[in-house]
Design a protein around this motif. Structure first.
Motif, PDB file in Angstrom:
ATOM      1  N   ILE A  24       0.572  -1.093  -0.327  1.00  0.00           N
ATOM      2  CA  ILE A  24      -0.433   0.144   0.399  1.00  0.00           C
ATOM      3  C   ILE A  24       1.157   1.472   0.314  1.00  0.00           C
ATOM      4  O   ILE A  24       0.724   2.213  -0.687  1.00  0.00           O
ATOM      5  CB  ILE A  24      -1.231   0.056   1.291  1.00  0.00           C
ATOM      6  N   VAL A  25       1.732   1.420   0.619  1.00  0.00           N
ATOM      7  CA  VAL A  25       2.501   2.429   1.151  1.00  0.00           C
ATOM      8  C   VAL A  25       3.322   2.647   0.083  1.00  0.00           C
ATOM      9  O   VAL A  25       3.682   3.715  -1.480  1.00  0.00           O
ATOM     10  CB  VAL A  25       3.785   2.478   1.773  1.00  0.00           C
ATOM     11  N   ASP A  26       4.175   1.381  -1.731  1.00  0.00           N
ATOM     12  CA  ASP A  26       4.503   1.720  -2.507  1.00  0.00           C
ATOM     13  C   ASP A  26       3.371   2.417  -3.017  1.00  0.00           C
ATOM     14  O   ASP A  26       3.434   2.822  -4.370  1.00  0.00           O
ATOM     15  CB  ASP A  26       4.588   0.314  -2.811  1.00  0.00           C
ATOM     16  N   VAL A  27       2.229   1.865  -3.454  1.00  0.00           N
ATOM     17  CA  VAL A  27       1.437   2.317  -4.457  1.00  0.00           C
ATOM     18  C   VAL A  27       1.022   4.311  -4.054  1.00  0.00           C
ATOM     19  O   VAL A  27       0.967   4.786  -5.169  1.00  0.00           O
ATOM     20  CB  VAL A  27       0.235   1.511  -4.445  1.00  0.00           C
ATOM     21  N   MET A  28       1.070   4.478  -3.148  1.00  0.00           N
ATOM     22  CA  MET A  28       0.949   5.572  -2.115  1.00  0.00           C
ATOM     23  C   MET A  28       1.803   6.805  -2.916  1.00  0.00           C
ATOM     24  O   MET A  28       1.759   7.923  -3.001  1.00  0.00           O
ATOM     25  CB  MET A  28       0.438   6.000  -1.070  1.00  0.00           C
ATOM     26  N   ARG A  29       3.349   6.282  -3.117  1.00  0.00           N
ATOM     27  CA  ARG A  29       4.299   6.861  -3.441  1.00  0.00           C
ATOM     28  C   ARG A  29       3.957   6.841  -4.816  1.00  0.00           C
ATOM     29  O   ARG A  29       4.541   8.067  -5.119  1.00  0.00           O
ATOM     30  CB  ARG A  29       5.561   6.360  -2.280  1.00  0.00           C
ATOM     31  N   GLY A  30       3.517   5.691  -5.285  1.00  0.00           N
ATOM     32  CA  GLY A  30       3.557   6.355  -7.087  1.00  0.00           C
ATOM     33  C   GLY A  30       1.956   8.404  -7.400  1.00  0.00           C
ATOM     34  O   GLY A  30       1.860   8.585  -7.675  1.00  0.00           O
ATOM     35  N   TYR A  31       1.708   7.419  -6.352  1.00  0.00           N
ATOM     36  CA  TYR A  31       0.094   8.398  -6.350  1.00  0.00           C
ATOM     37  C   TYR A  31       0.680   9.870  -6.215  1.00  0.00           C
ATOM     38  O   TYR A  31      -0.206  11.141  -6.287  1.00  0.00           O
ATOM     39  CB  TYR A  31      -1.073   8.009  -5.400  1.00  0.00           C
ATOM     40  N   LYS A  32       1.681   9.838  -5.149  1.00  0.00           N
ATOM     41  CA  LYS A  32       2.435  11.260  -4.317  1.00  0.00           C
ATOM     42  C   LYS A  32       2.125  12.132  -5.936  1.00  0.00           C
ATOM     43  O   LYS A  32       2.691  13.307  -5.678  1.00  0.00           O
ATOM     44  CB  LYS A  32       3.252  10.965  -3.839  1.00  0.00           C
ATOM     45  N   THR A  33       3.302  10.938  -6.812  1.00  0.00           N
ATOM     46  CA  THR A  33       4.025  11.728  -7.783  1.00  0.00           C
ATOM     47  C   THR A  33       3.099  12.564  -8.782  1.00  0.00           C
ATOM     48  O   THR A  33       2.570  13.872  -8.850  1.00  0.00           O
ATOM     49  CB  THR A  33       5.146  11.057  -8.644  1.00  0.00           C
ATOM     50  N   MET A  34       2.063  11.366  -8.993  1.00  0.00           N
ATOM     51  CA  MET A  34       0.900  11.531  -9.866  1.00  0.00           C
ATOM     52  C   MET A  34       0.098  13.063  -9.178  1.00  0.00           C
ATOM     53  O   MET A  34      -0.291  13.508 -10.146  1.00  0.00           O
ATOM     54  CB  MET A  34      -0.199  10.246  -9.585  1.00  0.00           C
ATOM     55  N   SER A  54      -4.375   5.605   2.230  1.00  0.00           N
ATOM     56  CA  SER A  54      -3.208   6.102   3.530  1.00  0.00           C
ATOM     57  C   SER A  54      -4.487   6.140   4.840  1.00  0.00           C
ATOM     58  O   SER A  54      -3.316   5.939   5.660  1.00  0.00           O
ATOM     59  CB  SER A  54      -3.343   7.972   3.362  1.00  0.00           C
ATOM     60  N   HIS A  55      -5.568   5.957   4.694  1.00  0.00           N
ATOM     61  CA  HIS A  55      -6.668   5.793   5.872  1.00  0.00           C
ATOM     62  C   HIS A  55      -6.287   3.768   6.544  1.00  0.00           C
ATOM     63  O   HIS A  55      -5.653   4.116   7.178  1.00  0.00           O
ATOM     64  CB  HIS A  55      -7.479   6.298   5.940  1.00  0.00           C
ATOM     65  N   HIS A  56      -6.164   3.197   5.047  1.00  0.00           N
ATOM     66  CA  HIS A  56      -5.831   2.056   5.456  1.00  0.00           C
ATOM     67  C   HIS A  56      -4.771   1.988   5.846  1.00  0.00           C
ATOM     68  O   HIS A  56      -4.611   1.013   6.797  1.00  0.00           O
ATOM     69  CB  HIS A  56      -6.127   0.838   4.241  1.00  0.00           C
ATOM     70  N   ALA A  57      -3.724   2.442   5.375  1.00  0.00           N
ATOM     71  CA  ALA A  57      -2.053   1.764   5.769  1.00  0.00           C
ATOM     72  C   ALA A  57      -2.144   2.568   6.588  1.00  0.00           C
ATOM     73  O   ALA A  57      -1.292   1.497   7.976  1.00  0.00           O
ATOM     74  CB  ALA A  57      -0.915   2.927   4.641  1.00  0.00           C
TER      75      ALA A  57
END
Length: 147
Positions: A24-34, A54-57
């Motif tokens: 989940i953190v990995d996916v969030m990192r991509g979304y942060k860039t997006m 973020s809420h789930h993590a």
């Protein structure tokens, strides 16, 4: 593929939550860039998914701590890959809703990560319930985006 680089953990609850939280953190990192680079048509979608993850993590980090684990909020190398892919799409001018099929494919991989964690928690019904609830919410978001 998310989670494919992981190995089975001796401590199933802690290992299952750690692996899922990392994905989940990995996916969030991509979304942060997006969020920083996406066109206006994609940005609200990415922001919603980032907020959901973020809420789930955060919830998973709290659970992990109850099992004596330490959350790794940095993620893995896959987070870097997600960020680089988002940046490359931006450079080519395609960080818009044309990226939605790839985003949905990535979200379905997160669903697979949830399923793998749930399968490893047969002896932890309360924890399974938390993950099943989170997975159901994510599935609903995916279904809405597919329409």
């Amino acid at each position: 593929m998310l989670g494919s680089y992981k190995t089975a953990s001796v401590d199933q609850p802690k290992g299952a939550i750690t692996d899922l939280a990392t994905d989940i953190v990995d996916v969030m990192r991509g979304y942060k860039t997006m969020q920083e680079r996406a066109e206006d048509d994609l940005r609200p979608i990415v922001e919603r998914l980032h907020t959901l993850h973020s809420h789930h993590a955060s919830a998973l980090f709290r659970v992990l701590e109850t099992y004596g684990g330490e959350p790794d909020k940095a993620g893995s190398i896959m987070g870097v890959v997600h960020s680089v892919v988002a940046t490359a799409r931006d450079w080519t001018g395609s960080l818009d809703t044309s990226a939605l099929p790839q985003i949905l494919a990535g979200e379905k991989q997160v669903i697979n990560s949830y399923s793998a964690a749930i399968d490893n928690l047969k002896d932890a019904p309360r924890l399974r319930g938390i993950l099943e609830d989170q997975r159901a919410v994510l599935r609903a978001h995916i279904a809405a985006l597919e329409q």
